[in-house]
Enzyme design. Sequence first.
Site, PDB file in Angstrom:
ATOM      1  N   GLU A 102       0.830  -1.216   0.000  1.00 40.24           N
ATOM      2  CA  GLU A 102       0.000   0.000   0.000  1.00 40.24           C
ATOM      3  C   GLU A 102       0.862   1.263   0.000  1.00 40.24           C
ATOM      4  OE1 GLU A 102      -2.320  -1.615   3.268  1.00 40.24           O
ATOM      5  OE2 GLU A 102      -4.153  -1.314   2.106  1.00 40.24           O
ATOM      6  N   GLU A 122      -3.735  -9.606   3.116  1.00 36.00           N
ATOM      7  CA  GLU A 122      -4.415  -9.349   4.382  1.00 36.00           C
ATOM      8  C   GLU A 122      -5.444 -10.426   4.731  1.00 36.00           C
ATOM      9  OE1 GLU A 122      -3.521  -7.045   2.268  1.00 36.00           O
ATOM     10  OE2 GLU A 122      -2.984  -5.168   3.271  1.00 36.00           O
TER      11      GLU A 122
HETATM   12  N1  3HC Z   1       3.865  -8.250  11.335  1.00 31.48           N
HETATM   13  C1  3HC Z   1       4.655  -8.616  12.360  1.00 31.48           C
HETATM   14  N2  3HC Z   1       5.685  -9.491  12.235  1.00 31.48           N
HETATM   15  C2  3HC Z   1       5.904  -9.990  11.028  1.00 31.48           C
HETATM   16  C3  3HC Z   1       5.123  -9.651   9.909  1.00 31.48           C
HETATM   17  C4  3HC Z   1       4.061  -8.722  10.097  1.00 31.48           C
HETATM   18  N3  3HC Z   1       3.274  -8.316   9.086  1.00 31.48           N
HETATM   19  N4  3HC Z   1       5.583 -10.326   8.832  1.00 31.48           N
HETATM   20  C5  3HC Z   1       6.631 -11.055   9.273  1.00 31.48           C
HETATM   21  N5  3HC Z   1       6.820 -10.859  10.594  1.00 31.48           N
HETATM   22  C6  3HC Z   1       7.857 -11.456  11.451  1.00 31.48           C
HETATM   23  C7  3HC Z   1       7.632 -12.944  11.663  1.00 31.48           C
HETATM   24  O1  3HC Z   1       6.738 -13.175  12.741  1.00 31.48           O
HETATM   25  C8  3HC Z   1       9.036 -13.426  11.943  1.00 31.48           C
HETATM   26  O2  3HC Z   1       9.308 -13.114  13.287  1.00 31.48           O
HETATM   27  P1  3HC Z   1      10.292 -14.045  14.172  1.00 31.48           P
HETATM   28  O3  3HC Z   1      11.612 -13.984  13.469  1.00 31.48           O
HETATM   29  O4  3HC Z   1      10.257 -13.398  15.504  1.00 31.48           O
HETATM   30  O5  3HC Z   1       9.686 -15.421  14.142  1.00 31.48           O
HETATM   31  C9  3HC Z   1       9.901 -12.539  11.072  1.00 31.48           C
HETATM   32  O6  3HC Z   1       9.096 -11.390  10.771  1.00 31.48           O
HETATM   33  C10 3HC Z   1      10.328 -13.178   9.769  1.00 31.48           C
HETATM   34  O7  3HC Z   1       9.147 -13.678   9.123  1.00 31.48           O
HETATM   35  P2  3HC Z   1       9.159 -15.092   8.387  1.00 31.48           P
HETATM   36  O8  3HC Z   1       9.770 -16.117   9.269  1.00 31.48           O
HETATM   37  O9  3HC Z   1       7.789 -15.326   7.894  1.00 31.48           O
HETATM   38  O10 3HC Z   1      10.178 -14.799   7.190  1.00 31.48           O
HETATM   39  P3  3HC Z   1      10.090 -15.258   5.687  1.00 31.48           P
HETATM   40  O11 3HC Z   1      11.269 -14.674   5.028  1.00 31.48           O
HETATM   41  O12 3HC Z   1       9.863 -16.724   5.611  1.00 31.48           O
HETATM   42  O13 3HC Z   1       8.779 -14.570   5.091  1.00 31.48           O
HETATM   43  C11 3HC Z   1       7.257 -12.769   4.634  1.00 31.48           C
HETATM   44  C12 3HC Z   1       8.705 -13.166   5.001  1.00 31.48           C
HETATM   45  C13 3HC Z   1       6.927 -13.291   3.232  1.00 31.48           C
HETATM   46  C14 3HC Z   1       7.195 -11.265   4.646  1.00 31.48           C
HETATM   47  C15 3HC Z   1       6.266 -13.386   5.636  1.00 31.48           C
HETATM   48  O14 3HC Z   1       6.702 -13.095   6.941  1.00 31.48           O
HETATM   49  C16 3HC Z   1       4.853 -12.886   5.516  1.00 31.48           C
HETATM   50  O15 3HC Z   1       4.124 -13.360   4.692  1.00 31.48           O
HETATM   51  N6  3HC Z   1       4.468 -11.926   6.382  1.00 31.48           N
HETATM   52  C17 3HC Z   1       3.110 -11.460   6.502  1.00 31.48           C
HETATM   53  C18 3HC Z   1       2.684 -10.622   5.319  1.00 31.48           C
HETATM   54  C19 3HC Z   1       1.288 -10.105   5.538  1.00 31.48           C
HETATM   55  O16 3HC Z   1       0.345 -10.839   5.724  1.00 31.48           O
HETATM   56  N7  3HC Z   1       1.151  -8.770   5.474  1.00 31.48           N
HETATM   57  C20 3HC Z   1      -0.112  -8.141   5.672  1.00 31.48           C
HETATM   58  C21 3HC Z   1      -0.170  -7.615   7.062  1.00 31.48           C
HETATM   59  S1  3HC Z   1      -1.730  -6.870   7.422  1.00 31.48           S
HETATM   60  C22 3HC Z   1      -1.603  -5.319   6.757  1.00 31.48           C
HETATM   61  O17 3HC Z   1      -0.600  -4.991   6.188  1.00 31.48           O
HETATM   62  C23 3HC Z   1      -2.768  -4.422   6.957  1.00 31.48           C
HETATM   63  C24 3HC Z   1      -2.653  -3.221   6.145  1.00 31.48           C
HETATM   64  O18 3HC Z   1      -3.451  -3.349   4.992  1.00 31.48           O
HETATM   65  C25 3HC Z   1      -3.109  -1.992   6.904  1.00 31.48           C
END
Ligand code: 3HC
Length: 686
Positions: A102, A122
């Site tokens: 975004e 999301e």
């Molecule tokens: N919030 C908080 N922590 C997050 C996070 C997030 N959105 N995304 C990743 N992390 C943290 C994980 O919990 C992990 O923490 P840890 O090391 O303490 O266990 C660390 O970051 C690394 O994450 P991964 O182990 O998953 O690392 P990868 O490299 O395998 O994957 C990624 C990276 C593809 C970015 C994956 O973490 C992911 O898919 N994250 C979530 C993405 C997501 O769903 N984003 C949408 C969030 S909601 C939003 O944005 C609302 C908005 O519209 C207002």
Amino acid sequence: MSITKTVDGRTGFVTLDNPPVNAIGQPMRQALLDAVTWAEQQDLDRVIVTGAGRAFAAGADAREFDGDPLEPHLPDVLDRIEKSFVPWIAAINGVALGGGAEIALACRMRIASPKAQIGLPEVTLGVVPGAGGTQRAMRLTGLETALEMVALGKPLRADEALKAGLIHAIEDDPVGAADMVNTEELSCVVPTWELPAPEHDEGAFAAIRETLAKRSPGQVAPLRAVDAVEKGLSLPFDEAMRLERATFLELKQGDQARALRHMFFAERAAKAPDDLPPAPTLTEVAVVGGGTMGAGIAYACLSARLAVTLLETDEDGVARAQANVGKLIDAGVSRGRLTEEAAQALRDRLTCTTDYSSAANAPLAIEAAFEDMAVKKEIFAKLDAALSPGAILATNTSYLDVDEIAASTKDPSRVLGLHFFAPAHIMRLLEIVKGAKTSPEALATGYALGKLLRKVPVLAGVCDGFIGNRIYSRYREAADTVFMDGSTPWEIDEAMEAFGYAMGPYEVADLSGLDIGYAARRRQDATRDPNRRYIPIADRMVELGKLGKKVGAGWYRYPGGGGKVEDPIVADLALEEAHFAGIERTEYSEDEIVERLVLAMINEAADVLAEGIAQSAADIDLVTVFGYGFPRWRGGLMHYADTLGVAHVVERITALQSEDPVAWKLSPVLANCAERNVTLADWTPA
Ligand code: 3HC
């Protein structure tokens, strides 16, 4: 640190910097807002925003979602960025997801590295985009792509994003390329919010809603994301943004979003405990048994670049094993997961043999042979003799006593259980079973293998069925009881599917084969509580040769090898057995069926927790979701119990005791949680 800022000439550089993946929390939002003013005050002609490390930004920091929203809110920050007289360019160096995408969409231009991915996932956290994703994406890509992005949550690769119109260019050095953009060209780019919304297209909305009905039945967020797009077509941008935000805030507090957040963090917390010694680097393993399970394990190991020696008892077995793994490799090629070259590399790393000495150097052996204690002991004796004294020996048994197997070896500390789930190369769960004498080194090796294979590892203690199968046995028992007392397999399967399982227990049993449960019951005969009600229908099915889909008939019939149809003989068996047992059958509603089956599992799972077989309620959630298809959006079995409320669970189980006090004997953990008013997630032994 949340962002860093530098200036070179009239270009400002803003780097999102919140390791490991630049999640956007309150400090980053504030810093970005301040950066807009900073850029304006310095009279810069552009700001280039990129991410430190491997990600652009992984989205809003989901750890903030349990609390109240903190100012400044992301939509307001992005509004400032988008409307600033200093244009911002997103140099997307890695994943840009959710709020990360975004930010990029609110910038005037987007230049991505070839390895970037852009997505609005999301819905996988049970919410909709909350900072303009639903409104800006559709203005750039048109309806169809935008609907898929927000409703299915699958990110686009850079090349797909370019084709869809989401980004302007792909460059190896996106920051450098952003710096080279002609100032005049940049000033001519229309901000996303000013672009017209696409025309309404009924077909596109009908298609996505139909897809969602099949793919994510029961889930709220994907449908709400589609609604937000649809409403946005006819509303002014600001109003559509307010509506999207309100939907995001409403869903964020809901049960589904809480459940999905819980699963997101539980999955990431599933890793080797810190107090284990470093694990050896695995480059080869031995697998014993080339049947369905052994072949799946071998294929998973080969895919993780391990060399595999697959051991069998005779030449026929070797040929079968080779063929079984070969089929999986061929399927990988035909599904486009493997190139022919990669497939050949897998074949080259595989040795199928009867000669145990070929595996002499393997630091780890995984036995996946027939579920029979004598067979297992013989194999472990051979492994003991052939492998080095330091090698770790694992059994993939589903039920057998790991300690008894260990006791038959020279050094029981080397033995552990590594319980895979079929198909072993697909299912993510790996139960790591710690025997009474299992050493920390053996556990560390199990976790190392789990990491290589990208499994979700869960530590389990020794008991009949460990965590998952023990709970599943209780589920099956409850299903058979409901069947005998009133329902049909069809009704029970339908109820569990409506709850969120992809398949009900009877269809699953038909796929696995009814002989498996039969063997387990015979093993339990000697130790079964004689006061416990025994439902004999499944045994009669096996005696009638109704072994499941593999023979064309089980709980259902599969005429011509096709889809399932009800079998009147099966329904008759229940009538007969109920008659013999003097039971007056009753009709259960869908809710009653679900309640009985789920409460039975919760009660057993609470015992599993009490006995230390599982380390935590979250571990049980991982097991039930990743190994048994419990709906992820309900957060796993124990999270679901906490959502129902332990007091309610206790009240309902207690009510069922009047029917059968043995089967519904309340777990002391549930009683204890209710007494202390704590959740199962927070329960600790007194
Ligand atoms: N919030 C908080 N922590 C997050 C996070 C997030 N959105 N995304 C990743 N992390 C943290 C994980 O919990 C992990 O923490 P840890 O090391 O303490 O266990 C660390 O970051 C690394 O994450 P991964 O182990 O998953 O690392 P990868 O490299 O395998 O994957 C990624 C990276 C593809 C970015 C994956 O973490 C992911 O898919 N994250 C979530 C993405 C997501 O769903 N984003 C949408 C969030 S909601 C939003 O944005 C609302 C908005 O519209 C207002």
